[in-house]
Motif scaffolding. Structure first.
Motif, PDB file in Angstrom:
ATOM      1  N   UNK A 141       0.847  -1.195   0.000  1.00  0.00           N
ATOM      2  CA  UNK A 141       0.000   0.000   0.000  1.00  0.00           C
ATOM      3  C   UNK A 141       0.882   1.245   0.000  1.00  0.00           C
ATOM      4  N   UNK A 142       1.567   1.464  -1.112  1.00  0.00           N
ATOM      5  CA  UNK A 142       2.519   2.572  -1.188  1.00  0.00           C
ATOM      6  C   UNK A 142       2.185   3.551  -2.316  1.00  0.00           C
ATOM      7  N   UNK A 143       0.931   3.544  -2.775  1.00  0.00           N
ATOM      8  CA  UNK A 143       0.528   4.497  -3.806  1.00  0.00           C
ATOM      9  C   UNK A 143       0.203   5.871  -3.270  1.00  0.00           C
ATOM     10  N   UNK A 144       0.226   6.017  -1.938  1.00  0.00           N
ATOM     11  CA  UNK A 144      -0.131   7.287  -1.319  1.00  0.00           C
ATOM     12  C   UNK A 144      -1.600   7.327  -0.958  1.00  0.00           C
ATOM     13  N   UNK A 145      -2.011   8.267  -0.118  1.00  0.00           N
ATOM     14  CA  UNK A 145      -3.405   8.335   0.326  1.00  0.00           C
ATOM     15  C   UNK A 145      -4.382   8.779  -0.758  1.00  0.00           C
ATOM     16  N   UNK A 146      -3.901   9.516  -1.756  1.00  0.00           N
ATOM     17  CA  UNK A 146      -4.727   9.950  -2.887  1.00  0.00           C
ATOM     18  C   UNK A 146      -3.792  10.392  -4.009  1.00  0.00           C
ATOM     19  N   UNK A 147      -4.287  10.546  -5.231  1.00  0.00           N
ATOM     20  CA  UNK A 147      -3.408  10.912  -6.344  1.00  0.00           C
ATOM     21  C   UNK A 147      -2.717  12.258  -6.111  1.00  0.00           C
ATOM     22  N   UNK A 148      -1.441  12.327  -6.484  1.00  0.00           N
ATOM     23  CA  UNK A 148      -0.647  13.556  -6.352  1.00  0.00           C
ATOM     24  C   UNK A 148      -0.587  14.039  -4.903  1.00  0.00           C
ATOM     25  N   UNK A 149      -0.625  13.119  -3.962  1.00  0.00           N
ATOM     26  CA  UNK A 149      -0.649  13.507  -2.548  1.00  0.00           C
ATOM     27  C   UNK A 149       0.690  14.030  -2.060  1.00  0.00           C
ATOM     28  N   UNK A 150       1.776  13.607  -2.692  1.00  0.00           N
ATOM     29  CA  UNK A 150       3.103  13.917  -2.164  1.00  0.00           C
ATOM     30  C   UNK A 150       3.650  15.219  -2.730  1.00  0.00           C
ATOM     31  N   UNK A 151       4.430  15.902  -1.912  1.00  0.00           N
ATOM     32  CA  UNK A 151       5.031  17.173  -2.319  1.00  0.00           C
ATOM     33  C   UNK A 151       5.809  17.020  -3.625  1.00  0.00           C
ATOM     34  N   UNK A 152       6.570  15.942  -3.731  1.00  0.00           N
ATOM     35  CA  UNK A 152       7.393  15.738  -4.927  1.00  0.00           C
ATOM     36  C   UNK A 152       6.530  15.493  -6.165  1.00  0.00           C
ATOM     37  N   UNK A 153       5.424  14.777  -6.011  1.00  0.00           N
ATOM     38  CA  UNK A 153       4.507  14.558  -7.134  1.00  0.00           C
ATOM     39  C   UNK A 153       3.889  15.878  -7.584  1.00  0.00           C
ATOM     40  N   UNK A 154       3.515  16.720  -6.635  1.00  0.00           N
ATOM     41  CA  UNK A 154       2.947  18.021  -6.967  1.00  0.00           C
ATOM     42  C   UNK A 154       3.977  18.897  -7.684  1.00  0.00           C
ATOM     43  N   UNK A 155       5.233  18.760  -7.286  1.00  0.00           N
ATOM     44  CA  UNK A 155       6.299  19.505  -7.970  1.00  0.00           C
ATOM     45  C   UNK A 155       6.410  19.062  -9.423  1.00  0.00           C
ATOM     46  N   UNK A 156       6.414  17.750  -9.656  1.00  0.00           N
ATOM     47  CA  UNK A 156       6.464  17.238 -11.036  1.00  0.00           C
ATOM     48  C   UNK A 156       5.275  17.753 -11.831  1.00  0.00           C
ATOM     49  N   UNK A 157       4.096  17.689 -11.238  1.00  0.00           N
ATOM     50  CA  UNK A 157       2.885  18.143 -11.922  1.00  0.00           C
ATOM     51  C   UNK A 157       2.983  19.610 -12.332  1.00  0.00           C
ATOM     52  N   UNK A 158       3.422  20.464 -11.418  1.00  0.00           N
ATOM     53  CA  UNK A 158       3.481  21.894 -11.703  1.00  0.00           C
ATOM     54  C   UNK A 158       4.582  22.232 -12.699  1.00  0.00           C
ATOM     55  N   UNK A 159       5.751  21.582 -12.563  1.00  0.00           N
ATOM     56  CA  UNK A 159       6.882  21.958 -13.409  1.00  0.00           C
ATOM     57  C   UNK A 159       6.724  21.439 -14.839  1.00  0.00           C
ATOM     58  N   UNK A 160       6.045  20.323 -15.017  1.00  0.00           N
ATOM     59  CA  UNK A 160       5.901  19.735 -16.346  1.00  0.00           C
ATOM     60  C   UNK A 160       4.601  20.123 -17.040  1.00  0.00           C
ATOM     61  N   UNK A 161       3.814  21.021 -16.455  1.00  0.00           N
ATOM     62  CA  UNK A 161       2.488  21.305 -16.992  1.00  0.00           C
ATOM     63  C   UNK A 161       2.561  21.853 -18.420  1.00  0.00           C
ATOM     64  N   UNK A 162       3.661  22.483 -18.795  1.00  0.00           N
ATOM     65  CA  UNK A 162       3.793  23.024 -20.155  1.00  0.00           C
ATOM     66  C   UNK A 162       4.861  22.301 -20.965  1.00  0.00           C
ATOM     67  N   UNK A 163       5.250  21.104 -20.536  1.00  0.00           N
ATOM     68  CA  UNK A 163       6.324  20.379 -21.220  1.00  0.00           C
ATOM     69  C   UNK A 163       5.854  19.809 -22.554  1.00  0.00           C
ATOM     70  N   UNK A 164       6.792  19.694 -23.482  1.00  0.00           N
ATOM     71  CA  UNK A 164       6.546  18.983 -24.744  1.00  0.00           C
ATOM     72  C   UNK A 164       6.996  17.534 -24.640  1.00  0.00           C
ATOM     73  N   UNK A 165       8.023  17.274 -23.811  1.00  0.00           N
ATOM     74  CA  UNK A 165       8.533  15.918 -23.658  1.00  0.00           C
ATOM     75  C   UNK A 165       9.075  15.696 -22.269  1.00  0.00           C
ATOM     76  N   UNK A 166       9.069  14.439 -21.824  1.00  0.00           N
ATOM     77  CA  UNK A 166       9.582  14.087 -20.504  1.00  0.00           C
ATOM     78  C   UNK A 166      10.257  12.725 -20.578  1.00  0.00           C
ATOM     79  N   UNK A 167      11.447  12.635 -19.986  1.00  0.00           N
ATOM     80  CA  UNK A 167      12.222  11.393 -19.943  1.00  0.00           C
ATOM     81  C   UNK A 167      12.467  11.081 -18.470  1.00  0.00           C
TER      82      UNK A 167
END
Length: 441
Positions: A141-167
């Motif tokens: 049970x390591x998916x987190x309490x809800x989607x994008x719950x973790x600070x680091x996940x939220x950082x990825x979401x915000x920083x890549x919101x305008x990305x064309x590509x991600x590796x």
């Protein structure tokens, strides 16, 4: 520096394109849950944003951290490898806490590559779950309490919101696989990377089921997204991955499609605002657009039923690039929906919930859960009132609470929803126009 949603970051200045190659820019994107910096280095200033993310899985994949550092040093010596159409960001680790602790997870024991909101794509089989499969198919049970719950996940979401590509670099299987749902830009990017690196190409991760993966989240928003898996768990395989990254950069205009505008309820929505709207809750949370987008010298904004979402040019490539505008501040000044005495702050923090000394108010119960799951400070802002009863009509009792960027409404039947501050704000602006039709009684 700003503290938002549990992490601190500095709003970095936007680099200006020039005829000559700009110097590399190193900056802190944000901070981990335990306060460790998550840094990036930028090469180029072109419109196609490509982000290389290393070390999502902490200590067991530390070789991807060292690989990303080696790629950065090579690009410092050879900035000409980045074409004029690209701005390339390399993030050596998005999980510094996992590296420091010595395990795969973040500081709270969540697998960051199972925590993203993959419910927004068209493939239900990869939807986020609490119970997930990890290394060697181990179930936990390591998916987190809800989607994008973790600070680091939220950082990825915000920083890549305008990305064309991600590796997203991982180890160790010696293959490359793309985002799900037959996303053709991701498939093509994976094929090119695998061939140039000498890795195997696989349409899917073949060993166990992945839910909530960063690559699938990105692909669901239209970002060309891939996961290269290094062959080994300890070597950086520099030459292979340099060749692969170079091949991607050489074909950037073909492989990295620019974000595309959307359409909601027949109204066009600018590309990055459309991505934000989808990633943070879509129509269910924000409502539909009620006017065309507005452009100015400083940015772009568009009013939806419940919010106005704004994009600020000066905040490009920071976590504040796209945000709801503070409509709740103006509404709370007049307490537009009633609630006499609701803005008297607490003198002491409450015993439960989240207390904000900046305003003197707290968030509790259902309001707290909705606020956290919906994006917290970066989306809704600080509370500006106590919860209070709305006595403005004879309908079933409802509880309201003002925030900087929203107004929450709770009933037992509907749960927490957003009140239509976008509709209210647009109506007030129209009434204030010189040519607004006046009502005569």
């Amino acid at each position: 520096m700003l503290l938002l949603g549990g992490f601190v970051f500095a709003a970095a200045p936007v680099p200006q394109a020039s005829a000559t190659a700009a110097a590399p820019r190193e900056f802190i994107v944000g901070y981990s849950a335990q306060g460790r910096p998550i840094s990036a280095v930028q090469f180029g200033t072109g419109p196609r944003k490509l982000v290389v993310v290393g070390n999502t899985h902490g200590a067991p994949e530390a070789n991807t951290y060292r690989l990303t550092l080696a790629l950065i040093e090579h690009l410092r010596a050879h900035p000409e490898l980045v074409p004029d159409s690209v701005r390339l960001f390399l993030i050596p680790t998005v999980n510094p806490d996992g590296m420091a602790i010595g395990w795969r997870f973040d500081a709270a024991g969540v697998d960051l590559n199972r925590n993203m909101n993959t419910n927004i794509d068209a493939c239900p089989e990869n939807d986020w779950q609490i119970t997930v499969q990890g290394a060697y198919g181990f179930i936990s049970d390591t998916g987190g309490p809800y989607p994008d719950s973790q600070v680091e996940s939220q950082l990825v979401r915000a920083f890549l919101i305008d990305a064309a590509g991600a590796i997203f670099l991982h180890s160790n299987a010696g293959l490359v696989f793309p985002a799900a749902c037959e996303h053709q830009p991701s498939i093509r990017l994976a094929e090119v990377y695998a061939e140039a690196a000498g890795y195997n190409y696989s349409r899917y991760w073949p060993f166990y089921h992945i839910t909530g993966g960063m690559h699938d989240w990105a692909g669901g928003l239209g970002i060309a997204a891939i996961t290269p898996e290094l062959v080994t768990g300890d070597q950086i395989e520099f030459e292979e991955n340099l060749a692969a990254l170079s091949a991607v950069l050489d074909q950037a205009d073909e492989l990295l499609p620019l974000p595309e505008d959307g359409e909601v309820a027949g109204v066009p929505v600018p590309a990055t605002i459309y991505r934000y709207w989808r990633a943070l809750g879509g129509e269910e949370r924000f409502g539909v657009p009620i006017e065309p987008a507005r452009s100015s010298a400083t940015g772009v904004s568009q009013t939806f039923q419940h919010v106005r979402i704004g994009l600020q040019h000066a905040q490009r490539d920071t976590l504040l690039y796209v945000q709801p505008e503070p409509l709740g501040v103006a509404a709370a000044e007049g307490l537009a929906y009633g609630g006499a005495g609701a803005r008297t702050p607490h003198e002491q923090p409450p015993s439960e919930g989240i207390f904000f000394p900046e305003t003197g108010y707290s968030i509790n119960g259902n309001m707290r859960s909705f606020w956290l799951r919906g994006g917290g400070l970066t989306v809704f802002g600080l509370p500006l009132s106590h919860p209070f009863q709305d006595n403005s009509n004879s309908e079933q009792p409802r509880t309201l609470q003002y925030f900087e960027r929203a107004l929450f409404s709770y009933t037992a039947e509907t749960g927490v929803q957003l009140k239509p501050l976008g509709v209210r704000t647009l109506a007030l602006e129209e009434l204030q126009q010189p040519n607004a039709a006046q009502m005569v009684r």
